[in-house]
Design a protein around this motif. Structure first.
Motif, mmCIF file in Angstrom:
data_model
loop_
_atom_site.group_PDB
_atom_site.id
_atom_site.type_symbol
_atom_site.label_atom_id
_atom_site.label_comp_id
_atom_site.label_asym_id
_atom_site.label_seq_id
_atom_site.Cartn_x
_atom_site.Cartn_y
_atom_site.Cartn_z
ATOM 1 N N ASN A 309 0.866 -1.174 0.000
ATOM 2 C CA ASN A 309 0.000 0.000 0.000
ATOM 3 C C ASN A 309 0.907 1.230 0.000
ATOM 4 O O ASN A 309 1.699 1.422 0.926
ATOM 5 N N LEU A 316 0.371 -5.806 1.799
ATOM 6 C CA LEU A 316 -0.991 -6.326 1.669
ATOM 7 C C LEU A 316 -1.013 -7.794 1.266
ATOM 8 O O LEU A 316 -1.956 -8.511 1.582
ATOM 9 N N ASP A 552 -1.917 4.245 -5.508
ATOM 10 C CA ASP A 552 -2.270 3.570 -4.256
ATOM 11 C C ASP A 552 -1.507 2.276 -3.974
ATOM 12 O O ASP A 552 -1.350 1.887 -2.818
ATOM 13 N N PHE A 553 -1.037 1.606 -5.038
ATOM 14 C CA PHE A 553 -0.459 0.273 -4.833
ATOM 15 C C PHE A 553 0.818 0.087 -5.642
ATOM 16 O O PHE A 553 0.995 0.686 -6.696
#
Length: 785
Positions: A309, A316, A552-553
């Motif tokens: 993340n 994650l 975001d990732f």
């Protein structure tokens, strides 16, 4: 005198009694060990939502989960009703139960009933189940009363629940719940809670898989008692007695086995809440399984996936290896193991050059055969484009332009940037790696590389979200511990390593990389995700990489063999990239990064060259570049030429009047770049020739295409034993030039337009010289072996 003696006579026994009582009180106070249970416990990891991910058996071979302070209400009710109905009323022992037990034992002539309370059982468990004697029972009673003073009833019950035997090698409620019902204790039904409540009474006699009928009868008797005591209603009772007893223990979940091993090294025997998203972890496991099934057919046995993340820097998903065999090292956690980087470091060089003001994304860089001393890099497809934009060189992962850029930027300078990024496996000096540093000459690991991509993404996010401010600890370590919050440091106006604009422009370039399966127009589909991604393939096809980033990732993928064996087809874009996009498909869509305007300046660039435009650039466009890009040189590839009225020939005042000379801007590449460039760019126009009646001061440039610089050449022989020819190649800026070829001052012949000469030189040192019809000459030394 008499009174004094009398006082001493009575005082002395009193003092002795006081001392004796004090000793007894002290013994009572300190009779209970500070820590009741010291046996080893299992290492247990759960997800961010407290879902079990996996556990390791304790060192003594028992499934004994770490102590839990809370006891589920259903189980609490069941165990109190079955084991000790007066648990919440007695002071640690029950005199009535003890009296009944003694009476029955005397009548039977042997010990049939213990009469122990739950508190006494806790003491007995802590003393490793000492032999049942009346003396031991007295000790248990004393210690039990002391335990009641030190702890609350619920705490005592929690001790019992965590340490009671549940049959076989299962100890404690939590382990039993997972082993016998495959769920956590808080989710047990009344029938399941009752089943577990009766097990510790005779754990070696009855448990799931052994004496099921006896276990069923005991459970149902307890359920009947719960009904009579109005702890459950009749409907619950009727439904509960219909539930079956489990046949055999379930295996404990192993959803993140390599993360479990890593946690075990750091927090052995503890209950650890991780940052893992269980659903995503299982999906990643399934994706790895599917791809492993295909890759293993080609002898590719290992792969790893890491998902971060960006905003929290939490892990994650953590897939440390494929579900391969022990022979193929399935237990090796590849995520933190050093592997050859291939091209995966190229974006860091690109970002460093942008950050340092030595490059613009659209600027042309040379893509021609080049020797750097004895080092001769080649592009993956063995072709050359002559000149490509820097961002295209990155998105297409071209090796030759990368090495040229690295030489221009400086090896030491790039090595310093990598040290700042804390890529811990790049331990040696810059000279040790040489110019191969950007092409896989160094090693790194999936953890460090993924964290760096995440830090670059976070740099842009933080800059946009915090009024153009950076954080002092932006390039920090991710975490898989839920209780740990990543510290980004304090806000500052100074960049950490790369400025936000350089990171943004790097990701803009990486966003243009074509996806696998030739989906070259993927970005035109509304359902697509905008991802900045890069692949890498190490020398010998030993390692395949793919790392992608969104706002975001970050997803990182490595594919290969843990033992380093190379395999045909082990290429980043073919093996790692499909896994990357399969994982991204399981993640929510992310908006693209916000442009960091405060770190950027709008300028005009030359459309053809990509450099900052000069007055003579005929085609210009406005783009935003990083502020440091203002230091870059203006366009070097446009020159003013004098043409005749027809624009077919170059002229000068020696052959044409000033009034008839037309001045025009012309895009001109150096001859070697132009030679390859025009093969892929048919609209490229070479400079017109001078009109024949003009006295030309033209600089007719030429350069060796092959061989370039001093090189050693091995000439193989064909099947008939005949030595193959060596093909010499030269590029000339004037298409009408005639070249004269010499080998060691011996004339070989002439060429026009296509300048190639085939020779079969003897073994040894030779000098090749080429002269054009304008008097220019070039020389090259070669060694034939």
């Amino acid at each position: 005198m008499y009174k004094g003696k009398g006082f001493q006579k009575y005082a002395k026994p009193f003092v002795l009694k006081s001392i004796f009582i004090s000793i007894l009180v002290l013994l009572y106070v300190f009779c209970l060990p500070k820590k009741l249970f010291t046996k080893p416990t299992s290492t247990v990891i759960v997800s961010e939502k407290n879902e079990l991910l996996g556990a390791l058996i304790a060192d003594d071979g028992q499934w004994r989960f770490p102590h839990e302070n809370k006891v589920p209400e259903k189980f609490k009710t069941c165990v109190v009703q079955f084991e000790d109905a007066y648990f919440y009323k007695h002071p640690g022992f029950n005199p009535i139960s003890i009296f009944k037990a003694v009476s029955q034992n005397i009548e039977a002539g042997k010990v049939q009933r213990g009469g122990s309370t739950i508190t006494q059982q806790v003491i007995r468990l802590s003393r490793n189940n000492q032999s049942r004697t009346y003396f031991e029972k007295i000790i248990e009673i004393i210690l039990a009363t002391r335990l009641e003073i030190r702890h609350s009833k619920d705490e005592i019950l929690a001790f019992w629940t965590s340490n009671a035997p549940f049959g076989g090698n299962v100890v404690g409620l939590n382990a039993a719940s997972w082993r016998y019902f495959n769920r956590k204790a808080t989710e047990l039904s009344w029938a399941e809670a009752a089943t577990l409540a009766v097990l510790p009474n005779a754990p070696n006699l009855i448990y799931p898989g052994k004496n099921k009928q006896q276990l069923l009868r005991k459970r149902n008797r307890l359920l009947k008692k719960l009904l009579l005591e109005k702890k459950i209603d009749s409907l619950t009772y009727q439904l509960s007695i219909l539930e079956k007893i489990p046949d055999k223990p379930y295996p404990l979940p192993q959803i993140a086995p390599h993360l479990l091993q890593k946690v075990n090294q750091q927090k052995k025997g503890q209950f650890v809440q991780t940052t893992i998203d269980k659903n995503l972890q299982q999906q990643a496991n399934d994706i790895v399984q599917q791809h492993y099934n295909q890759l293993s057919k080609n002898g590719i046995h290992n792969l790893a996936v890491l998902v971060l993340n960006v905003k929290t820097r939490k892990v994650l998903a953590y897939v440390g290896n494929s579900p391969t065999s022990k022979k193929n090292q399935k237990d090796v956690d590849v995520i933190d193991k050093p592997r050859s980087t291939g091209s995966i470091l190229k974006p860091f060089l690109y970002a460093a050059m942008l950050d340092n003001g030595e490059l613009l994304p659209n600027a042309l860089v040379a893509d021609v055969p080049t020797n750097f001393g004895s080092y001769h890099p080649e592009n993956f497809d063995k072709t050359y484009a002559g000149a490509v934009s820097a961002k295209l060189a990155l998105s297409k992962s071209l090796n030759v332009p990368t090495v040229s850029m690295l030489q221009q930027f400086g090896l030491e300078k790039f090595h310093h940037y990598l040290q700042q990024l804390q890529l811990k496996d790049i331990k040696k000096s810059a000279n040790h790696y040489g110019l191969t540093l950007a092409l896989g000459g160094a090693e790194s690991n999936l953890w460090d590389l993924s964290k760096t991509y995440a830090s670059m993404a976070s740099t842009i996010n933080h800059y946009s979200e915090n009024s153009s401010r950076y954080f002092t600890n932006e390039f920090c370590e991710p975490t898989f511990y839920a209780e740990k919050k990543v510290d980004f440091g304090t806000k500052t106006s100074q960049k950490t390593i790369f400025d936000a604009a350089s990171c943004y422009l790097t990701f803009e370039s990486l966003k243009e990389v074509n996806r696998p399966d030739a989906e070259e127009n993927w970005d035109f589909f509304d359902s697509s995700k905008q991802i900045a991604w890069k692949t890498g393939t190490s020398f010998g096809f030993r390692d395949a990489w793919a790392i992608g980033a969104t706002k975001d990732f970050v997803v990182g993928v490595w594919v290969g063999n843990a033992d380093g064996e190379g395999r045909p087809g082990l290429v980043g874009v073919q093996t790692a990239a499909p896994i990357l996009f399969d994982v991204f498909d399981k993640l929510p869509n992310s908006a693209w990064f916000e442009k960091p305007f405060d770190e950027m300046t709008e300028v005009e660039i030359c459309t053809k060259s990509g450099f900052r435009a000069t007055q003579i650039c005929e085609e210009k466009k406005s783009i935003f570049i990083q502020n440091s890009g203002l230091k870059t040189a203006p366009c070097p590839f446009h020159v003013l030429v004098n043409l005749d009225v027809s624009e077919q020939y170059q002229v000068n005042t020696s052959c044409e009047s000033f009034a008839n000379i037309k001045q025009k801007s012309w895009f001109v590449l150096p001859p070697l770049m132009a030679y390859y460039y025009k093969e892929k760019n048919p609209f490229y126009k070479s400079l017109p020739d001078f009109r024949k009646d003009c006295i030309s001061d033209e600089n007719n440039a030429m350069k060796f295409l092959y061989p370039s610089e001093k090189t050693t050449i091995f000439l193989p022989k064909d099947f008939e034993g005949k030595t193959n020819e060596l093909i010499l190649k030269v590029a000339h800026s004037n298409k009408n030039a005639t070249l004269f070829w010499y080998l060691n001052s011996t004339f070989l012949g002439t060429t026009n337009e296509l300048h190639q000469m085939a020779i079969v030189p003897k073994v040894g040192l030779h000098t090749i010289s080429v002269t054009d019809n304008f008097g220019s000459e070039i020389r090259q030394t070669i060694i034939i072996k």
